[in-house]
Motif scaffolding. Structure first.
Motif, PDB file in Angstrom:
ATOM      1  N   GLY A  57       2.728  17.578  18.438  1.00  0.00           N
ATOM      2  CA  GLY A  57       1.817  18.572  17.878  1.00  0.00           C
ATOM      3  C   GLY A  57       0.821  17.934  16.944  1.00  0.00           C
ATOM      4  N   ARG A  58      -0.003  18.789  16.345  1.00  0.00           N
ATOM      5  CA  ARG A  58      -1.036  18.340  15.424  1.00  0.00           C
ATOM      6  C   ARG A  58      -0.926  19.106  14.116  1.00  0.00           C
ATOM      7  NH1 ARG A  58      -5.610  15.740  17.492  1.00  0.00           N
ATOM      8  NH2 ARG A  58      -5.551  15.413  19.752  1.00  0.00           N
ATOM      9  N   ALA A  59      -1.466  18.513  13.076  1.00  0.00           N
ATOM     10  CA  ALA A  59      -1.566  19.214  11.790  1.00  0.00           C
ATOM     11  C   ALA A  59      -2.781  18.695  11.053  1.00  0.00           C
ATOM     12  CB  ALA A  59      -0.310  19.007  10.951  1.00  0.00           C
ATOM     13  N   ALA A  60      -3.431  19.555  10.303  1.00  0.00           N
ATOM     14  CA  ALA A  60      -4.573  19.153   9.490  1.00  0.00           C
ATOM     15  C   ALA A  60      -4.088  18.401   8.258  1.00  0.00           C
ATOM     16  CB  ALA A  60      -5.375  20.378   9.069  1.00  0.00           C
ATOM     17  N   PHE A  61      -4.980  17.577   7.696  1.00  0.00           N
ATOM     18  CA  PHE A  61      -4.629  16.830   6.490  1.00  0.00           C
ATOM     19  C   PHE A  61      -4.101  17.749   5.395  1.00  0.00           C
ATOM     20  CE2 PHE A  61      -7.211  12.577   6.660  1.00  0.00           C
ATOM     21  CZ  PHE A  61      -6.564  12.261   7.837  1.00  0.00           C
ATOM     22  N   ASP A  62      -4.712  18.936   5.257  1.00  0.00           N
ATOM     23  CA  ASP A  62      -4.296  19.822   4.164  1.00  0.00           C
ATOM     24  C   ASP A  62      -2.977  20.534   4.441  1.00  0.00           C
ATOM     25  OD1 ASP A  62      -5.089  21.721   6.023  1.00  0.00           O
ATOM     26  OD2 ASP A  62      -6.766  22.488   4.823  1.00  0.00           O
ATOM     27  N   GLU A  63      -2.371  20.275   5.602  1.00  0.00           N
ATOM     28  CA  GLU A  63      -1.067  20.842   5.928  1.00  0.00           C
ATOM     29  C   GLU A  63       0.059  19.833   5.761  1.00  0.00           C
ATOM     30  OE1 GLU A  63      -1.950  24.095   9.387  1.00  0.00           O
ATOM     31  OE2 GLU A  63      -2.190  21.990   9.973  1.00  0.00           O
ATOM     32  N   VAL A  64      -0.290  18.616   5.396  1.00  0.00           N
ATOM     33  CA  VAL A  64       0.722  17.575   5.243  1.00  0.00           C
ATOM     34  C   VAL A  64       0.561  16.883   3.897  1.00  0.00           C
ATOM     35  CG1 VAL A  64       0.796  17.180   7.735  1.00  0.00           C
ATOM     36  CG2 VAL A  64      -0.658  15.721   6.300  1.00  0.00           C
ATOM     37  N   THR A  65       1.615  16.196   3.487  1.00  0.00           N
ATOM     38  CA  THR A  65       1.578  15.305   2.318  1.00  0.00           C
ATOM     39  C   THR A  65       1.851  13.894   2.812  1.00  0.00           C
ATOM     40  OG1 THR A  65       2.381  17.032   0.822  1.00  0.00           O
ATOM     41  CG2 THR A  65       2.608  14.746   0.093  1.00  0.00           C
ATOM     42  N   PHE A  66       0.936  12.981   2.538  1.00  0.00           N
ATOM     43  CA  PHE A  66       1.129  11.600   2.966  1.00  0.00           C
ATOM     44  C   PHE A  66       2.106  10.891   2.027  1.00  0.00           C
ATOM     45  CE2 PHE A  66      -2.843  12.527   5.131  1.00  0.00           C
ATOM     46  CZ  PHE A  66      -2.685  11.858   6.338  1.00  0.00           C
ATOM     47  N   LEU A  67       3.006  10.130   2.626  1.00  0.00           N
ATOM     48  CA  LEU A  67       3.959   9.297   1.889  1.00  0.00           C
ATOM     49  C   LEU A  67       3.557   7.829   2.052  1.00  0.00           C
ATOM     50  CD1 LEU A  67       7.221  11.016   3.188  1.00  0.00           C
ATOM     51  CD2 LEU A  67       6.034  11.486   1.034  1.00  0.00           C
ATOM     52  N   SER A  68       4.234   6.954   1.349  1.00  0.00           N
ATOM     53  CA  SER A  68       4.044   5.533   1.642  1.00  0.00           C
ATOM     54  C   SER A  68       4.377   5.307   3.109  1.00  0.00           C
ATOM     55  CB  SER A  68       4.963   4.684   0.767  1.00  0.00           C
ATOM     56  OG  SER A  68       5.021   3.358   1.267  1.00  0.00           O
ATOM     57  N   PRO A  69       3.530   4.577   3.854  1.00  0.00           N
ATOM     58  CA  PRO A  69       3.844   4.329   5.271  1.00  0.00           C
ATOM     59  C   PRO A  69       5.211   3.682   5.458  1.00  0.00           C
ATOM     60  CG  PRO A  69       1.637   3.553   4.732  1.00  0.00           C
ATOM     61  CD  PRO A  69       2.287   3.933   3.440  1.00  0.00           C
ATOM     62  N   LEU A  70       5.554   2.769   4.592  1.00  0.00           N
ATOM     63  CA  LEU A  70       6.879   2.146   4.610  1.00  0.00           C
ATOM     64  C   LEU A  70       7.778   2.907   3.653  1.00  0.00           C
ATOM     65  CD1 LEU A  70       5.772  -1.600   4.549  1.00  0.00           C
ATOM     66  CD2 LEU A  70       6.577  -0.301   6.522  1.00  0.00           C
ATOM     67  N   SER A  71       8.898   3.406   4.166  1.00  0.00           N
ATOM     68  CA  SER A  71       9.796   4.173   3.309  1.00  0.00           C
ATOM     69  C   SER A  71      10.516   3.275   2.314  1.00  0.00           C
ATOM     70  CB  SER A  71      10.804   4.953   4.152  1.00  0.00           C
ATOM     71  OG  SER A  71      11.387   4.128   5.137  1.00  0.00           O
ATOM     72  N   GLN A  72      10.646   2.005   2.654  1.00  0.00           N
ATOM     73  CA  GLN A  72      11.175   1.028   1.710  1.00  0.00           C
ATOM     74  C   GLN A  72      10.628  -0.342   2.067  1.00  0.00           C
ATOM     75  OE1 GLN A  72      15.410   1.349   2.201  1.00  0.00           O
ATOM     76  NE2 GLN A  72      15.419   0.473   4.240  1.00  0.00           N
ATOM     77  N   LEU A  73      10.584  -1.204   1.080  1.00  0.00           N
ATOM     78  CA  LEU A  73      10.162  -2.581   1.306  1.00  0.00           C
ATOM     79  C   LEU A  73      11.396  -3.426   1.565  1.00  0.00           C
ATOM     80  CD1 LEU A  73       7.549  -2.894  -1.587  1.00  0.00           C
ATOM     81  CD2 LEU A  73       7.056  -2.639   0.846  1.00  0.00           C
ATOM     82  N   VAL A  74      11.403  -4.120   2.674  1.00  0.00           N
ATOM     83  CA  VAL A  74      12.551  -4.976   2.986  1.00  0.00           C
ATOM     84  C   VAL A  74      12.552  -6.208   2.092  1.00  0.00           C
ATOM     85  CG1 VAL A  74      13.637  -6.359   4.807  1.00  0.00           C
ATOM     86  CG2 VAL A  74      12.641  -4.125   5.349  1.00  0.00           C
ATOM     87  N   ARG A  75      11.357  -6.692   1.781  1.00  0.00           N
ATOM     88  CA  ARG A  75      11.226  -7.834   0.873  1.00  0.00           C
ATOM     89  C   ARG A  75      10.143  -7.531  -0.150  1.00  0.00           C
ATOM     90  NH1 ARG A  75      11.388 -13.551   3.872  1.00  0.00           N
ATOM     91  NH2 ARG A  75       9.387 -12.985   4.779  1.00  0.00           N
ATOM     92  N   ASN A  76      10.117  -8.315  -1.205  1.00  0.00           N
ATOM     93  CA  ASN A  76       9.058  -8.174  -2.198  1.00  0.00           C
ATOM     94  C   ASN A  76       7.683  -8.305  -1.547  1.00  0.00           C
ATOM     95  OD1 ASN A  76      11.152  -8.145  -4.032  1.00  0.00           O
ATOM     96  ND2 ASN A  76      10.440  -9.903  -5.213  1.00  0.00           N
ATOM     97  N   VAL A  77       6.713  -7.605  -2.114  1.00  0.00           N
ATOM     98  CA  VAL A  77       5.322  -7.796  -1.706  1.00  0.00           C
ATOM     99  C   VAL A  77       4.876  -9.171  -2.168  1.00  0.00           C
ATOM    100  CG1 VAL A  77       2.954  -7.026  -2.099  1.00  0.00           C
ATOM    101  CG2 VAL A  77       4.771  -5.337  -1.756  1.00  0.00           C
ATOM    102  N   PHE A  78       4.251  -9.929  -1.267  1.00  0.00           N
ATOM    103  CA  PHE A  78       3.644 -11.204  -1.639  1.00  0.00           C
ATOM    104  C   PHE A  78       2.227 -10.908  -2.120  1.00  0.00           C
ATOM    105  CE2 PHE A  78       6.445 -12.191   2.046  1.00  0.00           C
ATOM    106  CZ  PHE A  78       7.413 -12.916   1.365  1.00  0.00           C
ATOM    107  N   ALA A  79       1.892 -11.368  -3.296  1.00  0.00           N
ATOM    108  CA  ALA A  79       0.586 -11.060  -3.872  1.00  0.00           C
ATOM    109  C   ALA A  79      -0.109 -12.346  -4.298  1.00  0.00           C
ATOM    110  CB  ALA A  79       0.738 -10.112  -5.053  1.00  0.00           C
TER     111      ALA A  79
END
Length: 295
Positions: A57-79
């Motif tokens: 199905g489809r939903a408009a942006f105003d019908e959803v709440t965006f979360l972090s794409p990754l639900s958890q980080l497997v390793r530290n972010v390299f910066a």
């Protein structure tokens, strides 16, 4: 493709983003019970067609709440520190550089990491206590998402190891960064890595098209193309992979441009109620409100 996780009708769902139409394709059944479905899509190398075929199905942006794409980080972010010339200079003269005496412009990439527990979503609050830090700064950045396990990647082939790109904010407690000399602690407070709202694959977000911008309370503070990096995306991947194995879903934060809070006189640190927005070309926008707590 643009890959996201959203809350729709009370449930967390995998989604494909159609940015121009301000809609998402909902993938209710695909990887519905996977604890980290976006990373699994990357790891299994699922194609856009496979995901579109799984849409329910489809939903408009105003019908959803965006979360972090990754639900958890497997390793530290390299910066990467000091990866834009003008920012390297503003940091070197800010009074918060505990390694003063070294060259203002680095001769090789300066890597550090952010703890997995610093992860936050694109609209989550930035939370800290003044008992811990009194000098929180923003750093709008573009993150590289690694596509596959790789080691010793030649610079000329490095973009083949990229799944896509994501907007992030490398928030920093400047006083902790300075007092601990090593940057890890000041970069790793809970909520200090807002990420999202989606990951855009490299075919839809070529390196030369990417630009990062940061606003604080509506005031534009940072604006720079990724092409201005001192050390390019291929150089960063080649350097890291020469020393260690990179894994699917790993994130490399490429560095922040000039315009951070310590670049002002006096410094302009984040305060309770401030709204920080970070956008990048084709990657959507983070919008996080600062919440200072008493502890």
């Amino acid at each position: 493709m643009k890959l996201a996780r959203v809350i729709h009708q009370g449930r967390i769902k995998l989604a494909l983003v159609e940015e121009e139409g301000l809609e998402v394709l909902l993938l209710d059944r695909l990887l519905a019970h996977d604890p980290n479905p976006v990373r699994t899509v990357i790891e299994r190398r699922l194609s856009a067609k496979e995901l579109v075929d799984a849409a329910t199905g489809r939903a408009a942006f105003d019908e959803v709440t965006f979360l972090s794409p990754l639900s958890q980080l497997v390793r530290n972010v390299f910066a990467v520190g000091k990866n834009y010339v003008d920012h390297a200079r503003e940091f070197d003269t800010s009074g918060f550089n505990a390694t003063s005496g070294a060259a203002a412009i680095p001769s090789s990439p300066q890597f550090f990491t952010k703890a997995t527990t610093s992860l936050a979503g694109p609209t989550d609050p930035i939370v800290f206590s003044e008992a811990t830090t009194s000098s929180v700064d923003y750093e709008g950045e573009i993150g590289v998402v690694i596509a596959r396990e790789c080691r010793n990647v030649p610079e000329g082939e490095a973009l083949d190891a990229v799944f896509g790109f994501v907007a992030l904010n490398d928030l920093t407690a400047r006083d902790l960064q300075r007092s601990h000399v090593q940057w890890f602690l000041g970069k790793s407070l809970d909520t200090f890595c807002p990420l999202g709202p989606w990951i855009t694959t490299i075919d839809q977000a070529p390196v030369e098209s990417l630009r990062v911008r940061t606003w604080v309370n509506g005031e534009l503070r940072q604006d720079a193309p990724l092409s201005d990096l001192i050390f390019s995306v291929p150089k960063l991947i080649a350097t890291l992979s020469s020393a260690m194995t990179l894994l699917p879903g790993d994130i490399i934060a490429t560095g922040t441009p000039v315009g951070v809070g310590i670049g002002f006189s006096p410094p302009r640190f984040l305060r309770d109620g401030d709204v920080v927005r970070v956008s990048a070309t084709g990657l959507g926008e983070l919008r996080n409100t600062v919440k200072v707590v008493i502890r």
